[in-house]
Write an enzyme that holds these catalytic residues in place. Sequence first.
Site, PDB file in Angstrom:
ATOM      1  N   LYS A 202      50.551  52.242  50.671  1.00  0.00           N
ATOM      2  CA  LYS A 202      49.173  51.773  50.507  1.00  0.00           C
ATOM      3  C   LYS A 202      48.680  51.271  51.848  1.00  0.00           C
ATOM      4  CE  LYS A 202      46.184  48.599  48.058  1.00  0.00           C
ATOM      5  NZ  LYS A 202      46.025  47.712  46.906  1.00  0.00           N
ATOM      6  N   ARG A 212      36.236  46.742  45.560  1.00  0.00           N
ATOM      7  CA  ARG A 212      36.167  45.277  45.679  1.00  0.00           C
ATOM      8  C   ARG A 212      34.862  44.765  45.082  1.00  0.00           C
ATOM      9  NH1 ARG A 212      39.087  45.057  51.665  1.00  0.00           N
ATOM     10  NH2 ARG A 212      41.065  45.915  50.915  1.00  0.00           N
ATOM     11  N   LYS A 225      43.491  42.706  55.136  1.00  0.00           N
ATOM     12  CA  LYS A 225      44.796  42.829  54.487  1.00  0.00           C
ATOM     13  C   LYS A 225      45.831  43.479  55.406  1.00  0.00           C
ATOM     14  CE  LYS A 225      42.858  42.755  49.795  1.00  0.00           C
ATOM     15  NZ  LYS A 225      42.994  43.200  48.394  1.00  0.00           N
ATOM     16  N   LYS A 256      47.994  56.018  48.921  1.00  0.00           N
ATOM     17  CA  LYS A 256      46.640  55.500  48.713  1.00  0.00           C
ATOM     18  C   LYS A 256      46.050  55.034  50.022  1.00  0.00           C
ATOM     19  CE  LYS A 256      44.324  51.762  46.361  1.00  0.00           C
ATOM     20  NZ  LYS A 256      44.480  50.427  45.885  1.00  0.00           N
ATOM     21  N   SER A 282      37.993  54.353  45.456  1.00  0.00           N
ATOM     22  CA  SER A 282      36.570  54.119  45.211  1.00  0.00           C
ATOM     23  C   SER A 282      35.677  54.667  46.318  1.00  0.00           C
ATOM     24  CB  SER A 282      36.336  52.628  45.031  1.00  0.00           C
ATOM     25  OG  SER A 282      36.803  51.900  46.164  1.00  0.00           O
ATOM     26  N   TYR A 321      38.513  58.323  39.496  1.00  0.00           N
ATOM     27  CA  TYR A 321      37.378  57.889  38.675  1.00  0.00           C
ATOM     28  C   TYR A 321      36.666  59.089  38.062  1.00  0.00           C
ATOM     29  CZ  TYR A 321      38.462  53.627  41.128  1.00  0.00           C
ATOM     30  OH  TYR A 321      39.148  52.546  41.620  1.00  0.00           O
TER      31      TYR A 321
HETATM   32  C1  PBG Z   1      44.190  45.592  44.600  1.00  0.00           C
HETATM   33  C2  PBG Z   1      43.796  47.014  44.555  1.00  0.00           C
HETATM   34  C3  PBG Z   1      42.849  47.641  45.387  1.00  0.00           C
HETATM   35  C4  PBG Z   1      42.677  48.924  44.892  1.00  0.00           C
HETATM   36  C5  PBG Z   1      43.554  49.080  43.814  1.00  0.00           C
HETATM   37  N1  PBG Z   1      44.251  47.893  43.629  1.00  0.00           N
HETATM   38  C6  PBG Z   1      42.018  47.101  46.491  1.00  0.00           C
HETATM   39  C7  PBG Z   1      42.631  46.440  47.656  1.00  0.00           C
HETATM   40  O1  PBG Z   1      43.821  46.558  47.932  1.00  0.00           O
HETATM   41  O2  PBG Z   1      41.884  45.746  48.324  1.00  0.00           O
HETATM   42  C8  PBG Z   1      41.699  49.912  45.451  1.00  0.00           C
HETATM   43  C9  PBG Z   1      41.260  51.004  44.545  1.00  0.00           C
HETATM   44  C10 PBG Z   1      40.030  51.718  44.971  1.00  0.00           C
HETATM   45  O3  PBG Z   1      39.468  51.500  46.070  1.00  0.00           O
HETATM   46  O4  PBG Z   1      39.571  52.548  44.183  1.00  0.00           O
HETATM   47  N2  PBG Z   1      45.447  45.251  44.921  1.00  0.00           N
END
Ligand code: PBG
Length: 332
Positions: A202, A212, A225, A256, A282, A321
């Site tokens: 990730k 978010r 992060k 991801k 997203s 989605y």
């Molecule tokens: C949170 C999480 C995130 C996503 C899935 N779980 C966001 C992040 O790490 O800030 C993102 C999913 C998306 O953007 O569709 N731990």
Amino acid sequence: MTRIPAPFPANRPRRLRATPALRSMVRENTLTPSDFIWPVFLMEGTDAETPVPSMPGVVRRTVDRVGAAAKDAWDLGIPAICLFPYTAMEHRTEDCAMAWDPDNLTNRAIREIKSACPEIAVMTDIALDPYNINGHDGFVENGEIVNDRTVEALVKMALAQAASGADILGPSDMMDGRIAAIRGALESEGYQKVTILSYTAKYASSFYGPFRDAVGATGALTGDKNTYQMDPANSDEAMRLVARDLAEGADMVMVKPGMPYLDICRRVKTEFGVPTFAYQVSGEYAMLQAAAQNGWLDGKKVMMESLMCFKRAGCDGILTYFAPEAAKVLNG
Ligand code: PBG
């Protein structure tokens, strides 16, 4: 190894592209609704849905509406649904206690889905960000996201989700040691059959922006992060993390974001040969929808093309989605 069988004109690759019948005979990859995991957003209240402005076509729903949504997805051939709770700023705390509350949005939704549509696999997210006052996936002490104390909380969160009936746990927090800790707790508490789909590779990505917004974390997040999510410049590191997560007891791994990281998907599949998933996040969804709304891209075609690319890259499935819409296209 790729070989050209004969020089032109004996070899004319266009022969096999000439008709739909011939193209379908030599097609190397296929897409079906069973490739999809559908992420859905939850909110408090009754019998309501609100749109997520930065994700056209995506809504947040109340728990009483999620059972019907799961049933619709199952009827379309989608095997799994993934839950994400929206938490308003006033319900976020520093101790994140809501994360392992048996009656939080996610845990209520798991039970709701299990009674409305017991066949569908329910996946959850394990990370503190929906409950954290500062929007981070872990506890913050003196400006630092602390690892080991966070892992203890993640274990409590995992056990609460397993107790509610979750089939697939998705640790998305990127703390070290969390897979072993969660797997150990599941084994000793009698949840041997609960699977882990680890958010293994990730990345610290800006493509998560609309998500978010959807979970109410945009205003909450202080800083970035980068001390726990991966550097987008790295690829070998992702292979080390896959090896580690498998050794710690992950059943499946995830890359991801998705489309900008297809090279990572391919490497994971080739080097490990394990169930590999990608999250079309997203921001990827928002880009395609925005361009389609402007008439700049054919929305339906780029949706299907983008999803097929994950299969070609070696993925076994895609969190997307688009899942219900794409399933409808595939089902004709
Ligand atoms: C949170 C999480 C995130 C996503 C899935 N779980 C966001 C992040 O790490 O800030 C993102 C999913 C998306 O953007 O569709 N731990």
